[in-house]
Design a protein around this motif. Structure first.
Motif, PDB file in Angstrom:
ATOM      1  N   HIS A 275     -57.482 117.750  56.824  1.00 45.61           N
ATOM      2  CA  HIS A 275     -57.539 118.824  58.079  1.00 45.61           C
ATOM      3  C   HIS A 275     -58.967 118.567  58.901  1.00 45.61           C
ATOM      4  O   HIS A 275     -59.120 118.668  59.784  1.00 45.61           O
ATOM      5  CB  HIS A 275     -57.385 120.079  57.883  1.00 45.61           C
ATOM      6  N   LEU A 276     -59.984 118.704  58.004  1.00 41.55           N
ATOM      7  CA  LEU A 276     -61.396 118.382  58.409  1.00 41.55           C
ATOM      8  C   LEU A 276     -61.535 116.835  58.903  1.00 41.55           C
ATOM      9  O   LEU A 276     -62.241 116.881  59.852  1.00 41.55           O
ATOM     10  CB  LEU A 276     -62.299 118.531  57.276  1.00 41.55           C
ATOM     11  N   ALA A 277     -60.747 115.974  58.441  1.00 40.90           N
ATOM     12  CA  ALA A 277     -60.781 114.891  58.777  1.00 40.90           C
ATOM     13  C   ALA A 277     -60.311 114.354  60.168  1.00 40.90           C
ATOM     14  O   ALA A 277     -60.735 113.837  61.302  1.00 40.90           O
ATOM     15  CB  ALA A 277     -60.143 113.660  58.056  1.00 40.90           C
ATOM     16  N   GLU A 278     -59.161 115.100  60.592  1.00 43.13           N
ATOM     17  CA  GLU A 278     -58.631 115.278  62.027  1.00 43.13           C
ATOM     18  C   GLU A 278     -59.301 115.937  62.666  1.00 43.13           C
ATOM     19  O   GLU A 278     -59.661 115.230  64.165  1.00 43.13           O
ATOM     20  CB  GLU A 278     -57.016 116.172  61.738  1.00 43.13           C
ATOM     21  N   ASP A 279     -59.981 116.920  62.517  1.00 42.81           N
ATOM     22  CA  ASP A 279     -60.967 117.807  63.377  1.00 42.81           C
ATOM     23  C   ASP A 279     -62.159 116.825  63.722  1.00 42.81           C
ATOM     24  O   ASP A 279     -62.642 116.597  64.907  1.00 42.81           O
ATOM     25  CB  ASP A 279     -61.310 119.025  62.766  1.00 42.81           C
ATOM     26  N   LEU A 280     -62.663 116.191  62.667  1.00 42.21           N
ATOM     27  CA  LEU A 280     -63.846 115.089  62.927  1.00 42.21           C
ATOM     28  C   LEU A 280     -63.357 114.154  63.653  1.00 42.21           C
ATOM     29  O   LEU A 280     -64.010 113.706  64.704  1.00 42.21           O
ATOM     30  CB  LEU A 280     -64.272 114.666  61.535  1.00 42.21           C
ATOM     31  N   LEU A 281     -62.216 113.472  63.417  1.00 42.61           N
ATOM     32  CA  LEU A 281     -61.967 112.445  64.482  1.00 42.61           C
ATOM     33  C   LEU A 281     -61.614 112.638  65.592  1.00 42.61           C
ATOM     34  O   LEU A 281     -61.989 112.198  66.723  1.00 42.61           O
ATOM     35  CB  LEU A 281     -60.381 111.835  63.942  1.00 42.61           C
ATOM     36  N   GLN A 282     -60.826 114.066  65.912  1.00 44.25           N
ATOM     37  CA  GLN A 282     -60.639 114.592  67.136  1.00 44.25           C
ATOM     38  C   GLN A 282     -61.984 114.601  68.058  1.00 44.25           C
ATOM     39  O   GLN A 282     -62.100 114.287  69.152  1.00 44.25           O
ATOM     40  CB  GLN A 282     -59.851 115.954  67.230  1.00 44.25           C
ATOM     41  N   SER A 283     -62.933 115.277  67.426  1.00 45.10           N
ATOM     42  CA  SER A 283     -64.226 115.567  68.206  1.00 45.10           C
ATOM     43  C   SER A 283     -64.844 114.137  68.529  1.00 45.10           C
ATOM     44  O   SER A 283     -65.516 114.076  69.531  1.00 45.10           O
ATOM     45  CB  SER A 283     -65.075 116.508  67.210  1.00 45.10           C
ATOM     46  N   VAL A 284     -64.935 113.299  67.729  1.00 40.32           N
ATOM     47  CA  VAL A 284     -65.373 111.923  67.915  1.00 40.32           C
ATOM     48  C   VAL A 284     -64.682 111.239  69.139  1.00 40.32           C
ATOM     49  O   VAL A 284     -65.162 110.672  70.038  1.00 40.32           O
ATOM     50  CB  VAL A 284     -65.405 111.167  66.655  1.00 40.32           C
TER      51      VAL A 284
END
Length: 176
Positions: A30-39
């Motif tokens: 979930h954090l990885a998805e958030d990180l990728l989305q923000s990038v």
């Protein structure tokens, strides 16, 4: 092809690789998805300029690592997974699932920059130069961070020492 189409094409072509890197950095889907989305939002804002350069994925990867390190600085808590008892049975090198789980838990205990170096160097098979460029540091810093990270991983998970030595020798043999 307009800018939105070329951005969609970029995302379709690089999303899996970027997501894998994000997951290895964060240790949480979930954090990885958030990180990728923000990038990807940052990339989209700069897409008109980035689409004209040769490798916009390099910018995205660098932004991914920098955003992760920034998040870790802001979030001074750790997501360590602790266990009251060691595993009941020792694992063999053949048990790759258990090796991945143990490695992931050990990676979560590394400082952000050391984890980023390990992910870029050994999981993404980047050269020292590429890793230094992505982290905006010197090659010597990459070497020392990798050295300290591997030593810490050997402390945290002594049973992984042979696997870590194997990773190091694979990289050395490739002259990377």
């Amino acid at each position: 092809m307009d800018g939105n189409d070329s951005f969609r094409e970029f995302v379709a072509g690089h999303q899996q690789a970027l997501m894998r890197t994000a997951y290895l950095l964060t240790g949480d889907a979930h954090l990885a998805e958030d990180l990728l989305q923000s990038v990807l939002l940052k990339v989209l804002r700069r897409w008109s300029r980035l689409s004209r350069v040769r490798h916009p994925e390099a910018y995205a990867r660098k932004a991914l690592v920098n955003q992760y390190i920034s998040w870790r600085r802001m979030r001074r808590t750790t997501a360590e997974l602790s266990s009251a008892a060691p595993p009941e049975r020792p694992y063999s090198s053949e048990d790759s699932t258990l090796v991945r789980v143990v490695m992931r838990q050990a990676l979560l205990k590394l400082p952000p920059r050391q984890r980023a170096v390990i992910v870029l160097r050994y999981y993404e098979d980047r050269t020292e130069r590429e890793t230094a460029e992505l982290l905006n540091c010197s090659i010597g810093t990459v070497k020392s961070q990798a050295h300290y990270a591997l030593a810490r991983l050997r402390e945290l998970a002594p049973d992984l020492a042979p696997k870590l030595t194997e990773l190091e020798s694979d990289v050395r043999e490739g002259q990377r």
